[in-house]
Design an enzyme around this catalytic site. Sequence first.
Site, short mmCIF file in Angstrom:
data_model
loop_
_atom_site.label_atom_id
_atom_site.label_comp_id
_atom_site.label_asym_id
_atom_site.label_seq_id
_atom_site.Cartn_x
_atom_site.Cartn_y
_atom_site.Cartn_z
N LYS A 1 0.88 -1.43 0.01
CA LYS A 1 -0.03 0.01 -0.09
C LYS A 1 0.92 1.14 -0.12
O LYS A 1 1.83 1.21 0.61
CB LYS A 1 -0.92 -0.04 1.32
CG LYS A 1 -2.09 0.79 1.38
CD LYS A 1 -2.92 0.99 2.58
CE LYS A 1 -4.11 1.87 2.72
NZ LYS A 1 -4.67 1.83 3.55
N SER B 1 -9.97 1.70 2.86
CA SER B 1 -8.97 2.43 1.83
C SER B 1 -7.80 1.54 1.13
O SER B 1 -7.39 1.82 0.24
CB SER B 1 -8.28 3.66 2.79
OG SER B 1 -7.18 2.90 3.77
N SER C 1 -10.37 -0.20 6.96
CA SER C 1 -9.62 -0.48 5.89
C SER C 1 -8.73 -1.57 5.47
O SER C 1 -8.41 -1.56 4.03
CB SER C 1 -8.65 0.77 5.69
OG SER C 1 -9.24 1.95 5.59
#
Lengths: 95, 485
Positions: free
Chosen positions: B76, B151, B175
Amino acid sequence: MTIDLKTIKHISKLSRISLDEEKAKKLAGDLNSIFEFIEKLNELKTDNVEPLTSVAETTLKLRSDKVKSKDIREQIIKNSPQDNQDYFVVPKVIE
Amino acid sequence: MSDITKQSLSELVKNIKDKKLSSEEVTRAFIDRSEKSKELNTYITEDYSSALNKAKKFDQKPNLELKLPGIPMAVKDLFCTKDIRTTAGSKILGNFVPTYESTVTQNIWNEGAILLGKLNCDEFAMGSSNETSFFGNVQNPIDKNLVPGGSSGGSASAVAGQLTPITIGTDTGGSIRQPASFTGTVGLKPTYGSCSRYGIVAFASSLDQAGPMAQNVKDCALLQEVISTYDSKDSTSIDFKRNNYSKELTNNIKGKKVGIPKEYRVDGMPKEIDELWQKGIQYVKDCGAEIFDISLPHTSYALPTYYIVAPAEASSNLARYDGVKYGFRAKGENLIDMYEKTRSEGFGAEVQRRIMIGTYVLSSGYYDAYYLKAQKVRKLIKNDFDEAYKKVDAILTPSTPSSAFKIGEKKDDPVSMYLNDIFTVPVNLAGLPGISIPAGHDANGYPLGLQIIGKAFDEQNILNIAYAMEEKINFKNKITDWWIK
């Protein structure tokens, strides 16, 4: 409670985010619906409740104050939007 | 081997250790597939040529004792990677190149893994659909124009689409678990303090935690074992005895007590979610665990609490983006004007919204009514879990109130978007570990997840329950490669 445009403009100033009229109006609408949802907390009586400030119940550990990164000035300055190789440069603040 | 990218992390590790595959072959396979998968928009920054060089170097002198020997992995884009651009999905960090490495990613490279690139995410991890990223939407490999959740949407999409064998995300209110649920993958949010926050772009510091996202529970346990370390560089990192999660993984959960919280049966919950939950309860029973009805009475106050605490912390954390030391800068007439224009042009709408909420609840005259009130309710929510854990070892709930939705469907309605995290947010507020595992499909064939919540530091137990359930559920993700022409 409703958040009016004057309050939005005040928060925008505190947040250092400039807003035009249209954006301010849209934000006022959004924030009002969000706060309507947040107001639910008022159903609860919390006078005698201790606030939770951290879920990690540890005492802060101490460590010696040693410099670990050396000679990275150039790398750090390289990330700045404007510099004179030694310093960050900002718009003039003193007349 | 043509089907390298279909292999799980554990299989790849074994094949590299048995010298049936080289790191270069594996790395090349994932790069090739990633190159064909641009339509998913999972990557913000690719680092393929460097990855291939590292793989070749690994093969010349392979250290097969490592836990992730020569395994390529994308992460990420919220983790700082030294000398590799790290954007947090934001324009304001669009050209930021960190001078240091996050502890979590460093732990991964120390075990032999190789960085493939940085994965798309909601801007500053604020979002539940990956639609707030400055770098555009991410497509869910399950179906076209379906959000992957957020997210950690790029991370979830990359694992489900087999562009990376495994990855890491971050979870502040759901997330990791929500996108895992939306993409038919496994996602673990560890106990607060388990994984170091050093070098992770901060969103809400009292809630943020990094965690693994994987194709299966065993892979997830292996990565958790690698990333969870005590770190003196994070003052909230906790020094506790960590298990060898993958080695100690067992499907024997006989006699474990699993709680079912009645407050999670929320109004308007789709029938298929309730049915999935009931099936999950049956699976847990079939594994020999005992089921108990429990109550978490303050559940419905968790989201309003979260939407005070998280934005308050975010407004404070994001004060550093001022256009001076790094990142984007807009032209201004003077210093203040420069700050205001930089932040107005550099942050997207959702981030601005949250900074404004946070600033408001912390501002003079409102602090007690909002922020202090929320911290008190947060205590009540944590007390609920403490009370429940006197009776049970873990809690089983759905991961999300629905399956993945269409891109654009909820974009203009922040409150409806926030409701996605109704089952995951309480876990962050209480600092507990939670894992989402794929457990079934809805009428459209979209995946649905179940969440197992554990006691603090009891990752092993929820991994074991997840492992036992996974075997019973026998979930198969329906990936048709629709995006590959």
